[in-house]
Design an enzyme around this catalytic site. Structure first.
Site, PDB file in Angstrom:
ATOM      1  N   GLY A   1       0.801  -1.211   0.000  1.00  0.00           N
ATOM      2  CA  GLY A   1       0.000   0.000   0.000  1.00  0.00           C
ATOM      3  C   GLY A   1       0.836   1.265   0.000  1.00  0.00           C
ATOM      4  CB  CYS A   2       4.206   2.057   0.907  1.00  0.00           C
ATOM      5  SG  CYS A   2       3.684   1.923   2.624  1.00  0.00           S
ATOM      6  CB  ALA A   3       4.039   5.268  -3.742  1.00  0.00           C
ATOM      7  CB  SER A   4       8.648   4.478  -1.504  1.00  0.00           C
ATOM      8  OG  SER A   4       8.079   4.737  -0.246  1.00  0.00           O
TER       9      SER A   4
END
Length: 133
Positions: free
Chosen positions: A49-52
Protein backbone atom coordinates in the site's frame (compact mmCIF):
# COMPACT_ATOMS: atom_id res chain seq x y z
CA UNK A 1 -0.63 11.85 25.31
CA UNK A 2 2.23 10.80 23.10
CA UNK A 3 5.61 9.60 24.26
CA UNK A 4 8.21 12.18 25.26
CA UNK A 5 10.26 11.60 22.09
CA UNK A 6 7.22 12.45 19.95
CA UNK A 7 6.37 15.47 22.10
CA UNK A 8 9.86 16.81 21.36
CA UNK A 9 9.12 16.57 17.64
CA UNK A 10 5.84 18.45 18.15
CA UNK A 11 7.72 21.22 19.98
CA UNK A 12 10.36 21.39 17.24
CA UNK A 13 7.66 21.60 14.55
CA UNK A 14 6.00 24.48 16.39
CA UNK A 15 9.32 26.32 16.36
CA UNK A 16 9.84 25.78 12.61
CA UNK A 17 7.47 27.92 10.58
CA UNK A 18 8.53 26.89 7.09
CA UNK A 19 7.36 23.54 5.73
CA UNK A 20 10.61 23.04 3.85
CA UNK A 21 12.41 23.17 7.21
CA UNK A 22 9.91 20.71 8.67
CA UNK A 23 10.40 18.31 5.76
CA UNK A 24 14.14 18.65 6.15
CA UNK A 25 13.79 17.80 9.85
CA UNK A 26 11.73 14.69 9.06
CA UNK A 27 14.28 13.58 6.47
CA UNK A 28 17.14 14.13 8.94
CA UNK A 29 15.28 12.03 11.53
CA UNK A 30 15.08 9.23 8.97
CA UNK A 31 18.78 9.50 8.17
CA UNK A 32 19.61 9.32 11.89
CA UNK A 33 17.71 6.06 12.43
CA UNK A 34 19.64 2.91 13.08
CA UNK A 35 19.88 1.04 9.77
CA UNK A 36 17.60 -1.94 9.32
CA UNK A 37 19.63 -5.03 8.37
CA UNK A 38 19.07 -6.15 4.78
CA UNK A 39 18.31 -9.65 6.09
CA UNK A 40 15.07 -8.25 7.58
CA UNK A 41 13.95 -6.73 4.27
CA UNK A 42 11.91 -9.72 3.20
CA UNK A 43 8.38 -10.11 1.81
CA UNK A 44 6.97 -10.72 5.31
CA UNK A 45 8.19 -7.31 6.54
CA UNK A 46 7.28 -5.37 3.38
CA UNK A 47 4.36 -2.99 3.84
CA UNK A 48 1.86 -3.14 0.99
CA UNK A 49 0.00 0.00 0.00
CA UNK A 50 3.05 2.25 -0.08
CA UNK A 51 4.26 3.82 -3.32
CA UNK A 52 7.87 3.37 -2.22
CA UNK A 53 9.54 0.30 -0.76
CA UNK A 54 8.80 0.09 2.99
CA UNK A 55 9.71 -2.57 5.52
CA UNK A 56 8.69 -2.81 9.17
CA UNK A 57 10.11 -5.53 11.39
CA UNK A 58 8.04 -5.81 14.56
CA UNK A 59 10.00 -7.25 17.48
CA UNK A 60 8.26 -6.94 20.87
CA UNK A 61 10.47 -7.60 23.87
CA UNK A 62 9.60 -7.97 27.56
CA UNK A 63 6.03 -6.78 26.97
CA UNK A 64 7.16 -3.66 25.14
CA UNK A 65 6.49 -2.85 21.50
CA UNK A 66 9.60 -2.40 19.37
CA UNK A 67 10.13 -2.20 15.65
CA UNK A 68 12.70 -1.37 13.01
CA UNK A 69 11.86 0.16 9.68
CA UNK A 70 13.35 1.30 6.44
CA UNK A 71 12.38 2.73 3.07
CA UNK A 72 14.04 3.57 -0.21
CA UNK A 73 12.46 7.06 -0.04
CA UNK A 74 14.02 9.59 2.33
CA UNK A 75 10.78 11.31 3.34
CA UNK A 76 9.14 7.94 4.02
CA UNK A 77 12.11 6.87 6.11
CA UNK A 78 11.51 10.07 8.08
CA UNK A 79 7.84 9.14 8.52
CA UNK A 80 9.00 5.78 9.89
CA UNK A 81 11.19 7.70 12.35
CA UNK A 82 8.12 9.68 13.45
CA UNK A 83 6.17 6.47 13.99
CA UNK A 84 9.13 5.05 15.88
CA UNK A 85 9.01 8.02 18.26
CA UNK A 86 5.26 7.57 18.64
CA UNK A 87 5.13 3.80 19.26
CA UNK A 88 8.51 2.26 20.07
CA UNK A 89 8.89 1.20 23.69
CA UNK A 90 5.22 1.40 24.59
CA UNK A 91 3.70 -1.47 26.57
CA UNK A 92 2.19 -3.75 23.93
CA UNK A 93 -1.32 -3.26 25.31
CA UNK A 94 -1.15 0.50 24.74
CA UNK A 95 -0.24 0.43 21.04
CA UNK A 96 -3.82 -0.02 19.81
CA UNK A 97 -4.95 2.92 21.95
CA UNK A 98 -2.61 5.42 20.29
CA UNK A 99 -4.52 7.86 18.10
CA UNK A 100 -1.79 8.05 15.46
CA UNK A 101 -3.91 10.13 13.11
CA UNK A 102 -4.61 12.66 15.86
CA UNK A 103 -1.01 12.76 17.06
CA UNK A 104 0.39 13.16 13.55
CA UNK A 105 -2.33 15.73 12.90
CA UNK A 106 -0.70 17.88 15.57
CA UNK A 107 2.23 18.16 13.16
CA UNK A 108 -0.02 19.21 10.28
CA UNK A 109 1.27 16.37 8.12
CA UNK A 110 -2.08 15.46 6.59
CA UNK A 111 -2.25 18.83 4.89
CA UNK A 112 1.25 18.55 3.47
CA UNK A 113 1.65 14.93 2.35
CA UNK A 114 0.66 13.70 -1.08
CA UNK A 115 -2.24 11.26 -1.29
CA UNK A 116 0.22 8.42 -1.99
CA UNK A 117 2.35 9.28 1.05
CA UNK A 118 -0.78 9.57 3.23
CA UNK A 119 -1.94 6.14 2.05
CA UNK A 120 1.49 4.70 2.77
CA UNK A 121 1.51 6.24 6.24
CA UNK A 122 -1.93 4.71 6.92
CA UNK A 123 -0.64 1.31 5.76
CA UNK A 124 2.34 1.55 8.12
CA UNK A 125 0.08 2.49 11.05
CA UNK A 126 -2.25 -0.43 10.25
CA UNK A 127 0.72 -2.82 10.16
CA UNK A 128 1.89 -1.57 13.55
CA UNK A 129 -1.58 -1.79 15.11
CA UNK A 130 -2.28 -5.24 13.62
CA UNK A 131 1.09 -6.56 14.79
CA UNK A 132 0.52 -5.33 18.32
CA UNK A 133 -3.00 -6.76 18.56
Amino acid sequence: MAQEAFEEVVEDFEFLEDWEDRYRMVIEMGKAMEPMPDALKVPATKVEGCASQVWLHIAPEDGRFHFQGDSDAMIVKGLIALLHRLYDGLPEGQVAGVDARGELGRLGLHDHLSAQRSNGLRAMIERIRDSAA
